[in-house]
Every structure is written in C-alpha cells, then in structure tokens.
Design a protein around this motif. Structure first.
Motif, PDB file in Angstrom:
ATOM      1  N   THR A  29       0.988  -1.165   0.003  1.00  0.00           N
ATOM      2  CA  THR A  29       0.035  -0.086  -0.038  1.00  0.00           C
ATOM      3  C   THR A  29       0.992   1.108   0.109  1.00  0.00           C
ATOM      4  O   THR A  29       1.751   1.319   0.861  1.00  0.00           O
ATOM      5  CB  THR A  29      -0.722  -0.033   1.299  1.00  0.00           C
ATOM      6  OG1 THR A  29      -1.774  -1.153   1.414  1.00  0.00           O
ATOM      7  CG2 THR A  29      -1.789   1.309   1.226  1.00  0.00           C
ATOM      8  N   ASN A  42      -5.434  12.042  -6.944  1.00  0.00           N
ATOM      9  CA  ASN A  42      -6.040  11.165  -7.972  1.00  0.00           C
ATOM     10  C   ASN A  42      -5.189  10.990  -9.323  1.00  0.00           C
ATOM     11  O   ASN A  42      -5.029  12.203 -10.015  1.00  0.00           O
ATOM     12  CB  ASN A  42      -7.471  10.992  -8.216  1.00  0.00           C
ATOM     13  CG  ASN A  42      -8.275  11.183  -7.103  1.00  0.00           C
ATOM     14  OD1 ASN A  42      -7.980  10.478  -6.021  1.00  0.00           O
ATOM     15  ND2 ASN A  42      -9.259  11.944  -6.827  1.00  0.00           N
ATOM     16  N   THR A  73      -3.306   8.113 -12.613  1.00  0.00           N
ATOM     17  CA  THR A  73      -2.691   6.887 -13.027  1.00  0.00           C
ATOM     18  C   THR A  73      -1.079   7.226 -12.908  1.00  0.00           C
ATOM     19  O   THR A  73      -0.605   7.912 -13.589  1.00  0.00           O
ATOM     20  CB  THR A  73      -3.367   6.646 -14.464  1.00  0.00           C
ATOM     21  OG1 THR A  73      -4.516   6.421 -14.450  1.00  0.00           O
ATOM     22  CG2 THR A  73      -2.539   5.070 -14.871  1.00  0.00           C
ATOM     23  N   VAL A 111      -0.448   2.178 -12.265  1.00  0.00           N
ATOM     24  CA  VAL A 111      -1.088   2.040 -11.035  1.00  0.00           C
ATOM     25  C   VAL A 111      -2.163   3.113 -10.854  1.00  0.00           C
ATOM     26  O   VAL A 111      -1.807   4.256 -10.982  1.00  0.00           O
ATOM     27  CB  VAL A 111       0.145   2.046  -9.883  1.00  0.00           C
ATOM     28  CG1 VAL A 111      -0.432   1.832  -8.571  1.00  0.00           C
ATOM     29  CG2 VAL A 111       1.099   0.874 -10.291  1.00  0.00           C
ATOM     30  N   THR A 112      -3.086   2.663 -10.223  1.00  0.00           N
ATOM     31  CA  THR A 112      -4.235   3.587  -9.899  1.00  0.00           C
ATOM     32  C   THR A 112      -3.901   4.325  -8.458  1.00  0.00           C
ATOM     33  O   THR A 112      -4.000   3.391  -7.587  1.00  0.00           O
ATOM     34  CB  THR A 112      -5.810   3.059 -10.028  1.00  0.00           C
ATOM     35  OG1 THR A 112      -5.602   2.678 -11.450  1.00  0.00           O
ATOM     36  CG2 THR A 112      -6.721   4.136  -9.746  1.00  0.00           C
ATOM     37  N   CYS A 113      -3.937   5.473  -8.577  1.00  0.00           N
ATOM     38  CA  CYS A 113      -3.746   6.132  -7.336  1.00  0.00           C
ATOM     39  C   CYS A 113      -5.002   6.933  -6.869  1.00  0.00           C
ATOM     40  O   CYS A 113      -5.311   7.848  -7.590  1.00  0.00           O
ATOM     41  CB  CYS A 113      -2.603   7.040  -7.305  1.00  0.00           C
ATOM     42  SG  CYS A 113      -2.304   7.729  -5.465  1.00  0.00           S
ATOM     43  N   ALA A 137      -2.401   4.141  -3.264  1.00  0.00           N
ATOM     44  CA  ALA A 137      -2.372   3.067  -4.192  1.00  0.00           C
ATOM     45  C   ALA A 137      -1.987   1.660  -3.623  1.00  0.00           C
ATOM     46  O   ALA A 137      -1.193   1.643  -2.661  1.00  0.00           O
ATOM     47  CB  ALA A 137      -1.231   3.597  -5.284  1.00  0.00           C
TER      48      ALA A 137
END
Ligand code: AHR
Length: 657
Positions: free
Chosen positions: A593, A601, A603, A632-634, A639
């Motif tokens: 994590t 927000n 990518t 990775v999506t944040c 994330a």
C-alpha cells in the motif's frame, strides 16, 4: 488438532511447491520532508578496455592488428606481429614484416611484399573473432565500409605495381566491390594514404583480402576498415560502433570514468603504462601498447575521443591517470617513479588539464583545437591513481594532487581508497585520506558476493558527511558457473538494493559506476559485465536495466519515506514528480500500500524488472529480463500494488500540490 495439522501440512506443501505467499506492507512517503539534495552526478559509467571492450568493441575498427604491432606482454620475445593476418597465395613473391623505414616511429612494424615480374601475393585478414577458416569481419548486405591504408611503392613497383582490396566470404567468394590502388599515380618511395568505400552485397563474417600484383617492393601499414554508419566518423580516431554508443547513451550517464582501471597503471613494465599524449593525433602516430587484459591498445579511441564521447552522451569526463606506480596488485618488474621523477611527471597531468580546458591560445588547447574541438571540454575531475594504497601511493598522490590544486583550484582530484571494501588495507587508506586529503573525492572499489550488497545497503549511513565518496567500481558477484559469473537477476536486484542505500546517502556518495561495462562474447577476461556484444549484436544484462532504471528516475532531492516490511526502498523528488523505487528481494509476492501525500488521484506510470532469480539475458534471449511498463491507480494519494517476487519496481508520480 487434526485441523491444525492439516493447515501446517498445507502450508508446508504450498511452500515446497514454490507457491508465493502474498505479504502486506505499507510505504508511506512524505514529499514535503526533504532530507537532502541528491547528487546530480550520482549515476555514471566506467569504460575500460577489458574484455575487448574498446579494441574489438566500441572502436569501429574491424581490422585486428591493423598495424602489425601485436605484442605479448607476458612474453615479449614471442610477439606475433602476424596475428590475424595470413599469406593465402603467393607466386613469385614473398612477404615479411619489417621496421627499417616505418610510417611512424611510434608504430614501427609494416608489411613488405617483394614481387618478381608478374608476381602475385594474396594476404587474408581475419578481423576480430575470426580464424583461418572463419572471417571475423561482420559485414551486412547493402551497407558501405570505409577502407583506408598506407602504401609505399618502390621505383619498380611504381611502374607496374597494384594493390587491391576486397571482402570475401569463407569460401573466398567476393562479397564486396574491389578497390584497386595503382603504384604509378604517386612518386615512388614514400608512404601514401589511400581510401575507398566498399559496397557489400552479402551479410556474412568476411575476410578482407589484399592482393599485391606487378613487380617490385610494395609496403603496407595501417590497414583499416570501418562501417560507414559509425558514430563519431569525423573524430581523428575514426569513430565508434553506433549500437554500443546508443546503449551507453540510454544509461543517461552523468559522468564517464576512463580509460581504466588497471590499464592506466601499466603492467610489469613502465613502458606499458598508459600515456595519454601517445593517444592523440593521426592514428598512425599513436603508440600502441599491449593491454594488461590481453591484445593491443591501438589507441584509436584515445583521450580526445573519450572526451568527445563523454560530451556526446551528456556525461562529464572523469579521466584517470596513473600515480607513478605500476599496478600494485601485479608483480611489477620496474620500480615506481621516484619522488623526483614524480615531480617531473606533474607536467604531464597539468598538460592534460590544459588539453581539455585550455583556450586555443595555449599549447595544449591548440592541439585539441587541431583535432577538431576548439571549445574546451567540461573537465571538472581528475582521478590520480586507480587501485593504489600505502605510503608509496599517498606520497606520490600528495605531490601530484598538490600541483593540480595549485594550478587548477577548480578541478576536483580523486584519491583512491584501494581495491577492497573493508579490512586493514581499506581502513589504512581511509585513515590516510581523512588525515591528509579529506577535501578530495574518495574512489572506493569493491566486487563482493551478491548477498553482501543488500546486507550492506546501509554502509554509508554512518560515514562522516564531510569527505565525499565516488564509488568508482563495484558489482555483485555470483558463484562461477562454467567459466563465468552469471549476470543474473538476483545479482542485479542485490545491486538495486544497495543503490537505494546510495540514494539515501547521496549527500556523501556523489558518484557511482558499475564495472566492467562491456564484454565481447568469447573474450571475457572478467565477469560479470553490464553489456555483452559480438560482431553483430548486443544485449543488456539485468544489471544494465537496474542502472538504467535508477539513472532515469533520479530526482534532485531525497524525501522521507518509511516502510513496515523488509523492503529496500528510496524516494526522491523533483519539483513536479516523485520517484519511488522498491525492491522485493524475496521469492514471495508482496502487496504494497503506497501512501503518497500530494499525489491525489492519478494513474501512476512506472516500470518493473522481474523474473526468476537465476534468469539471465543472452544472445538467444536478449530481453528475457527487461523492464516492463506498468500503470497503477492512485486514489486520494493511496495506491495498492503487488510487488512480484524478485523484483525492482520504479514509479513516477506527478506531484499535484
Ligand atoms: O573492472 C575490472 C578491474 O577491476 C579494473 O581494471 C580494476 O581497477 C579492478 O581491479
């Protein structure tokens, strides 16, 4: 009870079957907490002509032993001046190697052919990597190759003599046009330079065949063939192999240490020490010397070309000169320079600095301008000595560096801490340095077992912050398999783990470079190496990708970060971006994590290098281990990612506030 036993058995079975447990960790990053600046010169490269890295490698020359100077350093009485050349056919003709009236005194040996009326003599040149049956000059259909050679025709040959050059395959079939040079177009008895471009019709390992015809004496020297599409074609040395230069450029090196390594100190005899002045000007005037690692140094890549290369790939040049000592790790036959001789040698080093930085009005600045570079090079460092130690080194270093400081106060001198990572010799070097040279940059070298590197990732945490370190040579060494130490993923990840420690300490460690850089297949003097090549292609090792990934994601400041797991990590930033590096040095995948303040927000893009720990790249599978792009999506600065077993993950997140 039964249930518990079942669980234990299941766990054991899963572990034995290689199942990877997923563990959970958290990495919290505090972008606003700047710990210190990251050295802008942290990642660089080190070029040494070992493993045929330069002659037979980076240097674009395809003709091995082009000027017949091949000598055997180990046994000078068995010099083989014919190395890679052979007489193929002769009719009413003879060939010998002479040195009575040479093209240049620095380069005394030349080929002499004597032909009777209607005589004919054919000589075959193998190239690097060839033998009597297999041509070692890799040529490609449709490409052009620049041929040059020096010829001398005596009075008789000037009437009827002719020398032709052609590329042939192993069976003797032509694979290029023929270039012919007639003796009657020039006055007799003087060396003349001839050039031609050969268009090639087939992709093959070729021989270059020279044919002498007519009557009289015809001499030849400096027979050279280079691909027309080489890099640095206009440099006096002739240029470099474009694919290798590109591989170096992609490392984004901030500096380039050269030309050695052991080769600068010379081996056994003083005449073998690297003399930078002998590497300048016309290639025929450059004095060749036997290479400590085998073969010859033609010096076609000389100091001028090294400076040019550094400039072209955006690296600061870091020349290394010897300190008046022969290689201390070898059994020297000559003594070091005396202290008086060391004083006389000062001028040689000052001349080098003038050569690199002096205006065109200075004598050495003029030499540089004459070679095609009127602007000074951006020289800021000079290393005096490679792997030296003890009183004999430090007394000479004091003389030489003192003179540099006096004449060029802006140049940083680099002092060696010896060839080992720890122990008495290492401590003694550091004691000397801290006592006498604490203002200098300190060159550490160590080659250690792979597992040593992660175990010592905190090596520099305890170093006093005053004296700065240049990690000038290092590599993780795996046990030998067959006849070499493999460049596998595990070694690369151990280096990566160590590099996180270097980034965290980049207020002390200001420069670092892996060694050795280049290795020609079948010519490995030393393994592992960063880039492997043969006459046709190159492949990069997992260690190369580690260097590249770190170098391309190196911020300007180190920021605070913390993790609750056994991960190696470092986080840097620039004004707009965070660079996060995490190494999972275990066979278990890990869930991570990421908590990133100031990221919001988005990518996040990145790369991951992973595989089985023993995976290596090879000519057959060049990219078996290579970085893969990831996203990775944040969400709101959080994330979730999975770190594969045995992996390096690098993420670049845009800082939104
Ligand atoms: O990188 C190979 C060799 O290792 C270098 O020539 C020398 O400095 C060290 O011992």
């Amino acid at each position: 009870m039964k249930g518990k036993r079942y669980c234990a058995l299941l766990l054991a079975a899963l572990l034995l079957s290689g199942f990877s447990c997923v563990q959970a960790d958290t990495l919290t990053v505090f972008p606003e907490q700047i710990l210190h600046e990251v050295s802008p010169t942290l990642y660089g490269i080190f070029i040494e002509d070992i493993n045929c890295a330069v002659d037979g490698g980076l240097y674009a020359e395809l003709v091995k032993n082009r000027s017949f100077e091949n000598e055997n350093l180990w046994n000078p009485r068995h010099a083989d001046h014919w190395d890679a050349w052979s007489v193929r056919k002769q009719e009413k003709a003879s060939a010998s190697l002479e040195s009575i009236l040479p093209l240049s005194a620095q380069n005394p040996t030349y080929l002499q052919t004597v032909l009777e009326e209607s005589g004919m003599l054919q000589i075959r040149i193998q190239g690097f990597g060839g033998n009597l049956l297999r041509g070692g000059i890799a040529v490609e259909a449709g490409k052009q190759y620049d041929l040059s050679l020096c010829l001398r025709f005596d009075d008789t040959a000037a009437q009827t003599g002719m020398v032709s050059a052609i590329l042939t395959d192993a069976a003797g079939n032509p694979v290029s046009e023929k270039a012919s040079f007639r003796g009657d177009v020039h006055p007799a008895g003087v060396w003349r330079s001839f050039k031609a471009t050969l268009q090639v019709s087939e992709t093959t390992g070729a021989f270059l065949t020279l044919e002498f015809a007519g009557k009289g004496i015809m001499d030849a020297d400096m027979v050279s063939l280079m691909p027309a599409d080489r890099f640095g074609k206009d440099w006096p040395g002739g240029g470099m192999r474009a694919d290798l230069v590109e591989a170096l450029r992609k490392l984004h090196p901030r500096f380039m240490r050269f030309p050695g390594g052991c080769i600068v100190e010379g081996t056994y005899v003083r005449s073998n020490a690297y003399a930078w002045k002998d590497t300048l000007g016309d290639t025929a005037m450059r004095r060749e010397i036997p290479n400590t690692w085998g073969g010859m140094q033609t010096m076609g890549v000389g100091f001028f070309e090294y400076f040019c290369l550094a400039e072209e790939i955006g690296a600061l040049p870091v020349p290394v000169v010897h300190a008046g000592l022969l290689c201390q790790a070898r059994d020297a036959k000559d003594s070091p320079l005396t202290l008086e001789e060391t004083k006389a040698y000062i001028q040689d080093i000052l001349d080098l600095i003038e050569f690199a930085t002096g205006s065109v009005d200075t004598p050495w600045g003029q030499v540089r301008a004459g070679m095609g570079h009127p602007e000074p090079f951006d020289l800021r460092y000079i290393a005096i000595g490679n792997e030296n130690w003890g009183a004999s080194y430090f007394s000479r270093y004091a003389i030489l560096s003192g003179a540099v400081h006096e004449a060029y106060p802006d140049i940083t001198c680099i002092v060696g801490a010896g060839p080992v990572a720890e122990g008495g010799l290492f401590q003694d070097s550091w004691n000397n340095i801290r006592r006498r040279f604490s203002e200098e940059l300190v060159d550490e070298h160590f080659y250690m077992d792979s597992s040593w590197f992660p175990a010592h990732a905190n090596r520099y945490d305890s170093y006093p912050r005053t004296t700065k370190v240049f990690l000038g040579e290092y590599a993780a060494h795996e046990p030998v398999q067959g006849n070499r130490r493999p460049n596998n993923l595990y070694a690369a990840l151990c280096e990566a783990a160590f590099l996180t420690g270097i980034e965290r300490n980049s207020d002390v460690v200001v420069m670092s470079c892996y060694a050795p850089l280049l290795c020609r297949e079948k010519e490995a003097d030393w393994t592992p190496d960063l880039i492997w090549f043969n006459e046709n292609s190159i492949y990069c090792t997992p260690s190369y990708y580690v260097q590249q990934m770190f170098s391309n994601a190196c911020g300007t400041e180190l920021v605070a970060s913390e993790t609750d797991g056994g991960l190696f990590q470092a986080v840097t930033r620039t004004e707009q971006e965070l660079q996060i590096k995490v190494i999972n040095l275990s066979g278990n995948a890990k869930s991570l994590t990421l908590l990133l303040t100031g990221v919001g927000n988005q990518t996040v893009c990145g790369q991951v290098l992973t595989g089985e720990k023993e995976h290596v790249n090879s000519f057959a599978r060049m990219d078996k281990v290579s970085p893969q792009e990831i996203m990775v999506t944040c969400a709101d600065g959080k994330a979730e990612i999975e770190l594969p077993p045995w992996s390096l993950t690098i993420l670049k997140a845009v800082l939104t506030k």
